[in-house]
Design a protein around this motif. Structure first.
Motif, PDB file in Angstrom:
ATOM      1  N   SER A  68       0.820  -1.212   0.000  1.00  0.00           N
ATOM      2  CA  SER A  68       0.000   0.000   0.000  1.00  0.00           C
ATOM      3  C   SER A  68       0.851   1.257   0.000  1.00  0.00           C
ATOM      4  O   SER A  68       2.048   1.236   0.309  1.00  0.00           O
ATOM      5  CB  SER A  68      -0.908   0.014   1.237  1.00  0.00           C
ATOM      6  OG  SER A  68      -0.129   0.157   2.418  1.00  0.00           O
ATOM      7  N   THR A  69       0.193   2.362  -0.315  1.00  0.00           N
ATOM      8  CA  THR A  69       0.848   3.671  -0.258  1.00  0.00           C
ATOM      9  C   THR A  69       1.336   3.967   1.154  1.00  0.00           C
ATOM     10  O   THR A  69       2.430   4.505   1.339  1.00  0.00           O
ATOM     11  CB  THR A  69      -0.132   4.760  -0.730  1.00  0.00           C
ATOM     12  OG1 THR A  69      -0.394   4.575  -2.128  1.00  0.00           O
ATOM     13  CG2 THR A  69       0.444   6.150  -0.521  1.00  0.00           C
ATOM     14  N   SER A  70       0.549   3.617   2.161  1.00  0.00           N
ATOM     15  CA  SER A  70       0.964   3.904   3.539  1.00  0.00           C
ATOM     16  C   SER A  70       2.236   3.146   3.907  1.00  0.00           C
ATOM     17  O   SER A  70       3.073   3.672   4.655  1.00  0.00           O
ATOM     18  CB  SER A  70      -0.157   3.576   4.527  1.00  0.00           C
ATOM     19  OG  SER A  70      -0.489   2.202   4.505  1.00  0.00           O
ATOM     20  N   ASP A  71       2.411   1.927   3.394  1.00  0.00           N
ATOM     21  CA  ASP A  71       3.641   1.179   3.668  1.00  0.00           C
ATOM     22  C   ASP A  71       4.864   1.960   3.192  1.00  0.00           C
ATOM     23  O   ASP A  71       5.856   2.100   3.919  1.00  0.00           O
ATOM     24  CB  ASP A  71       3.612  -0.182   2.961  1.00  0.00           C
ATOM     25  CG  ASP A  71       2.540  -1.120   3.487  1.00  0.00           C
ATOM     26  OD1 ASP A  71       2.153  -0.976   4.659  1.00  0.00           O
ATOM     27  OD2 ASP A  71       2.090  -1.979   2.716  1.00  0.00           O
ATOM     28  N   LEU A  72       4.800   2.465   1.957  1.00  0.00           N
ATOM     29  CA  LEU A  72       5.920   3.218   1.408  1.00  0.00           C
ATOM     30  C   LEU A  72       6.107   4.543   2.140  1.00  0.00           C
ATOM     31  O   LEU A  72       7.243   4.972   2.404  1.00  0.00           O
ATOM     32  CB  LEU A  72       5.691   3.483  -0.083  1.00  0.00           C
ATOM     33  CG  LEU A  72       5.471   2.262  -0.983  1.00  0.00           C
ATOM     34  CD1 LEU A  72       5.377   2.703  -2.441  1.00  0.00           C
ATOM     35  CD2 LEU A  72       6.589   1.251  -0.812  1.00  0.00           C
ATOM     36  N   ALA A  73       4.999   5.213   2.457  1.00  0.00           N
ATOM     37  CA  ALA A  73       5.075   6.507   3.136  1.00  0.00           C
ATOM     38  C   ALA A  73       5.709   6.376   4.513  1.00  0.00           C
ATOM     39  O   ALA A  73       6.522   7.223   4.919  1.00  0.00           O
ATOM     40  CB  ALA A  73       3.678   7.116   3.250  1.00  0.00           C
ATOM     41  N   ILE A  74       5.353   5.324   5.237  1.00  0.00           N
ATOM     42  CA  ILE A  74       5.937   5.111   6.568  1.00  0.00           C
ATOM     43  C   ILE A  74       7.436   4.875   6.451  1.00  0.00           C
ATOM     44  O   ILE A  74       8.232   5.435   7.224  1.00  0.00           O
ATOM     45  CB  ILE A  74       5.243   3.942   7.281  1.00  0.00           C
ATOM     46  CG1 ILE A  74       3.815   4.346   7.682  1.00  0.00           C
ATOM     47  CG2 ILE A  74       6.033   3.489   8.513  1.00  0.00           C
ATOM     48  CD1 ILE A  74       2.954   3.189   8.167  1.00  0.00           C
ATOM     49  N   ALA A  75       7.853   4.074   5.474  1.00  0.00           N
ATOM     50  CA  ALA A  75       9.281   3.795   5.313  1.00  0.00           C
ATOM     51  C   ALA A  75      10.067   5.055   4.961  1.00  0.00           C
ATOM     52  O   ALA A  75      11.143   5.310   5.515  1.00  0.00           O
ATOM     53  CB  ALA A  75       9.483   2.728   4.240  1.00  0.00           C
ATOM     54  N   ALA A  76       9.544   5.874   4.050  1.00  0.00           N
ATOM     55  CA  ALA A  76      10.231   7.123   3.690  1.00  0.00           C
ATOM     56  C   ALA A  76      10.208   8.112   4.843  1.00  0.00           C
ATOM     57  O   ALA A  76      11.204   8.804   5.104  1.00  0.00           O
ATOM     58  CB  ALA A  76       9.576   7.738   2.460  1.00  0.00           C
ATOM     59  N   GLY A  77       9.068   8.191   5.537  1.00  0.00           N
ATOM     60  CA  GLY A  77       8.989   9.084   6.697  1.00  0.00           C
ATOM     61  C   GLY A  77       9.973   8.702   7.775  1.00  0.00           C
ATOM     62  O   GLY A  77      10.631   9.563   8.376  1.00  0.00           O
ATOM     63  N   MET A  78      10.113   7.398   8.031  1.00  0.00           N
ATOM     64  CA  MET A  78      11.076   6.933   9.018  1.00  0.00           C
ATOM     65  C   MET A  78      12.500   7.305   8.616  1.00  0.00           C
ATOM     66  O   MET A  78      13.311   7.736   9.452  1.00  0.00           O
ATOM     67  CB  MET A  78      10.955   5.420   9.186  1.00  0.00           C
ATOM     68  CG  MET A  78      11.804   4.848  10.315  1.00  0.00           C
ATOM     69  SD  MET A  78      11.219   5.360  11.959  1.00  0.00           S
ATOM     70  CE  MET A  78       9.709   4.392  12.091  1.00  0.00           C
ATOM     71  N   ALA A  79      12.815   7.180   7.324  1.00  0.00           N
ATOM     72  CA  ALA A  79      14.154   7.540   6.850  1.00  0.00           C
ATOM     73  C   ALA A  79      14.427   9.025   7.069  1.00  0.00           C
ATOM     74  O   ALA A  79      15.526   9.417   7.485  1.00  0.00           O
ATOM     75  CB  ALA A  79      14.293   7.186   5.373  1.00  0.00           C
ATOM     76  N   ALA A  80      13.435   9.869   6.805  1.00  0.00           N
ATOM     77  CA  ALA A  80      13.613  11.302   7.007  1.00  0.00           C
ATOM     78  C   ALA A  80      13.754  11.647   8.486  1.00  0.00           C
ATOM     79  O   ALA A  80      14.573  12.490   8.873  1.00  0.00           O
ATOM     80  CB  ALA A  80      12.438  12.069   6.391  1.00  0.00           C
ATOM     81  N   LEU A  81      12.964  10.996   9.334  1.00  0.00           N
ATOM     82  CA  LEU A  81      13.045  11.249  10.768  1.00  0.00           C
ATOM     83  C   LEU A  81      14.405  10.816  11.317  1.00  0.00           C
ATOM     84  O   LEU A  81      14.994  11.513  12.159  1.00  0.00           O
ATOM     85  CB  LEU A  81      11.924  10.514  11.499  1.00  0.00           C
ATOM     86  CG  LEU A  81      10.507  11.048  11.247  1.00  0.00           C
ATOM     87  CD1 LEU A  81       9.474  10.126  11.860  1.00  0.00           C
ATOM     88  CD2 LEU A  81      10.356  12.459  11.789  1.00  0.00           C
ATOM     89  N   ARG A  82      14.904   9.693  10.847  1.00  0.00           N
ATOM     90  CA  ARG A  82      16.239   9.266  11.286  1.00  0.00           C
ATOM     91  C   ARG A  82      17.304  10.256  10.860  1.00  0.00           C
ATOM     92  O   ARG A  82      18.232  10.568  11.607  1.00  0.00           O
ATOM     93  CB  ARG A  82      16.549   7.884  10.714  1.00  0.00           C
ATOM     94  CG  ARG A  82      15.803   6.756  11.417  1.00  0.00           C
ATOM     95  CD  ARG A  82      16.034   5.427  10.716  1.00  0.00           C
ATOM     96  NE  ARG A  82      15.394   4.330  11.423  1.00  0.00           N
ATOM     97  CZ  ARG A  82      15.018   3.189  10.875  1.00  0.00           C
ATOM     98  NH1 ARG A  82      15.232   2.990   9.574  1.00  0.00           N
ATOM     99  NH2 ARG A  82      14.447   2.251  11.593  1.00  0.00           N
TER     100      ARG A  82
END
Length: 332
Positions: A68-82
């Motif tokens: 899903s879109t949310s799966d990808l969004a969470i992964a990219a968001g986590m990368a940015a937060l890190r």
């Protein structure tokens, strides 16, 4: 999990005369399944040469069945937060997408919850391929109004789920992915501050890009002409607002629709080809994710460096278009 702010009000913030959204971190994510032009040629009346010569695209990544879109969004968001590290306290989440997980509710609250940010305001923005630029303007407004000090903006789409796999005109164009930026409150003249925007739309062009009977549909030649005209026009407008000439631009990152459009816009503006950054060859058109993905990839490769004057421009369904400028900051 990440620190979060709940019940944020403008009154709780220190008043400032001027506030701008400043890039603090970038992150990106693409799914693991790679689809090559040869893979497409095995099931469609096409070839690697035909696809590459017309689009510049050689590969694209797509979500697994059920992804899903949310799966990808969470992964990219986590990368940015890190990447943001100690700057990762987030007051709002904005998700630019035109392929939400469902029509109702919006996908952004689920993304925020998946990132451990449940309780913060979260909402979707849909301007199709212009979505990330529109999202930058929205996030900038939240910060300028002191509604938020830090905003996580994510562009994510899974167009492989709505493109007809038997349509050789559209199936080769799109990949899935997500890109994210952390924006913090800062001074208007500091590196990383968003300097100016140019946004527009024309609903009379709605039929150029649409979804019919569950599948994506596009009037290719008309979209090409509109994309070049609108992206170049928006770029000129935002350059004028910023006080830059095209020759001042160190890095142009346009919506990664295809290589022909990007080259045509760069040539129309008079921006040297070596300053036009692309990753469409590797990931295809990732819609709302295309500009943040291209930014993250160019930053990681050292093609965009601190001090670069950066121009962003996009055209999408609606029809919508937009452009923005900033001076690239020192990022990890």
């Amino acid at each position: 999990m990440w620190e979060k702010s709940v019940g944020v009000t403008a009154e709780s913030r220190t008043p400032q005369r001027e506030r701008s959204a400043v890039f603090a971190a970038v992150g990106a994510h693409v799914p693991s399944i790679v689809v090559t032009n040869d893979d497409l040629a095995a099931r469609l009346d096409t070839s690697d040469e035909w696809i590459t010569s017309r689009t510049g695209i050689r590969t694209r990544q797509v979500v697994e069945p059920g992804g899903s879109t949310s799966d990808l969004a969470i992964a990219a968001g986590m990368a940015a937060l890190r990447a943001a590290g100690s700057d990762a306290s987030i007051d709002a989440v904005v998700l630019a997408t035109s392929t939400p997980d469902r029509l109702v509710p919006a996908t952004a609250p689920a993304v925020a919850a998946g990132l451990g940010l449940a309780g913060v305001p979260a909402f979707d923005v849909d301007a199709v391929c212009s979505g990330f630029v529109y999202g930058l303007a929205v996030a900038n407004g939240l910060i300028a109004a002191a509604t938020a000090d830090r905003v996580l903006l994510i562009g994510a789409d899974t167009f492989s789920t709505i493109v007809d796999p038997t349509d050789r005109a559209t199936a080769p164009l799109f990949g899935d992915g997500a890109g994210a930026v952390v924006l913090r409150a800062g001074e208007p003249d500091e590196p990383g501050a968003l300097l100016a925007f140019e946004l527009g739309s024309d609903g009379a062009l709605a039929e150029l890009i649409t979804v019919r009977d569950g599948w994506f549909a596009m009037q290719g030649q008309a979209v090409y002409r509109q994309a070049v005209t609108r992206m170049a026009g928006a770029a000129r407008g935002v350059l004028a607002r910023t006080g830059w000439e095209p020759g001042d631009v160190d890095s142009f990152v346009g919506h990664q629709a295809n290589l022909r459009i990007l080259r045509a816009v760069g040539a129309d503006l008079g921006v040297d080809a070596d300053r036009v950054h692309t990753n469409v060859t590797e990931v295809g058109n990732t819609v709302s994710a295309s500009i943040p993905l291209a930014l993250a990839h160019a930053h990681a490769a050292g093609r965009i460096r601190a001090g670069h004057r950066v121009l962003l421009s996009a055209f999408g369904g609606g029809a919508t278009w937009g452009a923005a400028t900033l001076v690239w900051p020192e990022l990890s």
